[in-house]
Every structure is written in structure tokens, then in C-alpha cells.
Write an enzyme that holds these catalytic residues in place. Sequence first.
Site, PDB file in Angstrom:
ATOM      1  N   SER A  56      28.955  44.653   8.868  1.00  0.00           N
ATOM      2  CA  SER A  56      30.226  45.135   9.405  1.00  0.00           C
ATOM      3  C   SER A  56      31.350  44.138   9.097  1.00  0.00           C
ATOM      4  O   SER A  56      31.593  43.842   7.918  1.00  0.00           O
ATOM      5  CB  SER A  56      30.078  45.384  10.908  1.00  0.00           C
ATOM      6  N   ASP A 102      53.378  37.250   8.675  1.00  0.00           N
ATOM      7  CA  ASP A 102      53.164  36.275   7.600  1.00  0.00           C
ATOM      8  C   ASP A 102      51.693  35.873   7.490  1.00  0.00           C
ATOM      9  O   ASP A 102      51.376  34.732   7.137  1.00  0.00           O
ATOM     10  CB  ASP A 102      54.047  35.046   7.801  1.00  0.00           C
ATOM     11  N   HIS A 133      25.790  52.893  11.319  1.00  0.00           N
ATOM     12  CA  HIS A 133      26.469  51.652  10.970  1.00  0.00           C
ATOM     13  C   HIS A 133      25.582  50.417  11.128  1.00  0.00           C
ATOM     14  O   HIS A 133      25.736  49.435  10.406  1.00  0.00           O
ATOM     15  CB  HIS A 133      27.714  51.518  11.852  1.00  0.00           C
TER      16      HIS A 133
END
Length: 423
Positions: free
Chosen positions: A144, A349, A402
Site C-alpha cells: 500500500s 511547496d 488490497h
Amino acid sequence: MPSVTYRRPGLVARDHVFRVPLCHDDPGAGEIEVFGREVVAPGKEDQRLPWLVYFQGGPGGKAERPVSTSAWLGRALQDHRVLLLDQRGTGRSTPANRQSLAGMSPAEQAEHLSHLRADSIVRDAEAIRAELVGDEPWTVLGQSFGGFCALTYLSLAPQGLRQVLITGGIPTLTGHADDVYRAAYPRTLRKNDAYFARYPHDAEIARRVVEHLAEHEVRMPTGERLTPERFQTLGIQLGQAGQFDALHYLLEEAFLGDTLSDTFLRGVDAVVSFAPRPLYAVLHESIYCQGTASRWSAHRVRAEFPEFDWTTAERVNFTGEMIYPWMFEQDPALVPLREAADLLAAKDDWPALYDLDQLARNEVPVAAAVYHDDMYVDRDHALESAERVRGARVWVTNEYEHDGVKASPAVLDRLLAMNRGDA
């Protein structure tokens, strides 16, 4: 420095604590500790084995605790010495939570938290590799979010890698967080469709629960209020093997007469509280940010999907892997971090996490399992990104959810075979 070595059936473990800079570009910013647990099969303690470092899912997830040799670990220990790494801020590493950050201003908290992303995790791993292994490269297994870290590793320090194995964890390399959630909400709806097809009566129970919560002030055993929107976040479970059934068994005991039962409320709290993993909430959207701000992406994009508005939708749908600003008002583990979370959501940023040129000339063997029906990581994003990694081999399967690498040793076995050229 290593501490005591101990044994349990199937493995021998040794604990390590490493000191690393909080900011690798500014050693004067102080140091933190990163914990790692070395694991080896009994009888192989003194053998020279190749190292495999495991990057846990998350963000903000501590490494797996080996109470037994789980599917992937049992397979890995056949021919590797494994390092289970508590990524910075988690587990036995220097913590980053409401308690440890309490003495800082929101701006100081946000600055500290900004150093807990994949780029810092990778630089930690390189410092640890040098201490444990020297110049020898090692294998990375990323599950993951751990797969996100693996691609950052390939971008920043490919010289440290023998091979890379990724399970359910290939992110978009260039997309904005908005793109991630515009793809995630429809996948989550499909999981809801599958869930209610299996348990159609649960739609009536879910409706009754949210209406009860809207009309009454209901407190969980911890004293926290349970709201309709917080109840909907139980859907975080729907992308993992066996969790359809776990949610159903929770809902079937929801009411005791006209009151929500203690059994139900205790079970809900165990799922929705971020006390064990606050960084999952605080950092979740930042893992997609490169020179852009998320601005609470999941919250904004949700307005495009009225199916999740329980007040107007025909069915109460559960949400998935989405973080919302109201969580920092309702969850006591997150409330003290609300201002810092707002600052992180506005931060524009963030440094780059991936080097597309480096990935395009990659020479490290890479094998990845992409789960066709993955609720958490978009299949199309994953396949598009994999094409940017030179030589990456991809196995697309609908056999697993998953967390497939934890469900069957066959997943890791196949990835290793792919990198050997045997599959």
C-alpha cells in the site's frame, strides 16, 4: 543499537533503535529515533542472508507485529533476513501525536509533521542500510503506502536496492490529490454496492442508525460523540479481505431495543478512532502533494458525489479512505492537531517525491501486484505509473483484496518469481 534478542515459534527477533536527523537536509534541526525489528527463521541466525525491508501501509502505520509468521513473512523468511521498520513517527520510533507535539505551536507542529513523508522515510532507510548492511543493497517490499515509498526509493536512492516488490501500492506519479479522490469515490460506491448486495437488510439498519444519531447525542464508551458522518467512515474496512462480514456482524448488533448497544458502540470506536494512528489522518492527503496544496481535497471533491449525502441519498453509503476536516473537531486524538492539519492542507511547496527521469532509466528489478478491484489504490493510475518505470513487471489480479500479501504467501512468492524471470 541492538537490544535483546528473543525467540518465539517460527522466528528469532532482535530489536534495533537508530538515530537519524529529523530533517536530512538540516542536521541542526535535531534527531529522532527509528525503530526496526530484525526477524530471521530459527536456525538461520548466523547465516549470511540477503536483507528484505518491509514498508508498511499507511501513512502513519507502524510495522506489523509478528505474533505469528503471517503469510508474507513466512515466505520471506525462507530466504531473507527481514527488517520490520516502524516508519518515523509511528510505533516505537519517536512518536508524532497530540501528546508528543503538545509543547509546540501549530506552526512548529506542521513543520515537524512535514518531515514524515516518503522522502524522509527513504532517507532513513538508506542511513539504516549503511549501518546494518554496509554497501550491500537490499530488497524492499512495499504494501500500500509502502509501495509509494518504494517508488520514492527508486527515485532517490536506487543504488540501495537489490529489487523492489510492490503490493497494492503504485500511486499516481503526477496527479493532484483531487484526481485521486475523483477516482476513489466511484470505487468506494462500487464496494458499497457489493456490500449491500450481500447484505441487503443492512441498508435498513444503516438508515436507522444515522437517523438515530441525528436525533440523539450518542456517546461511545470513550466519551466521544458518534455522529452520522463518523458512522459512515466505517466503510474504511470494505477494501480488505473479510471486512464485509465484520461490518455486517457489527451492524446486526447495533440496536438494543430503541438504543444503540454498547457492543456496537465499542466496535465502532475500534474502527473510527484515530488514536492508534493519528498520522494517517494528519498526513493522508500530503502523500499525493508535489508542489501543490491539497486544500482538504477529499472534503471538496465529495460534493461532486451526492450519493454520500445520507440526508438526500436513497441509501446510506459508507465512505472509504478519505480524511475530512471535521474529523479534527470530533476525534479527541486529532483535535489538538487541527490547526497544524490546516497548515499542512494549505502547504503548496511540498518537494517532489518521484524522479520521472530516474524511473524511466531504472535498472532495479521491479515486480508489482495490482489488485483489479482495489478500493484504496486506483487500478488505472497504478498501471499508468507502472509504464513509467523501466522494466517494471505487473501482475493484475482480482483474486485478492488490497491486503492480499497478508492473506496468502502465493502473492509474495509470485512477485519473487517474476523478478527471477520464473513467472
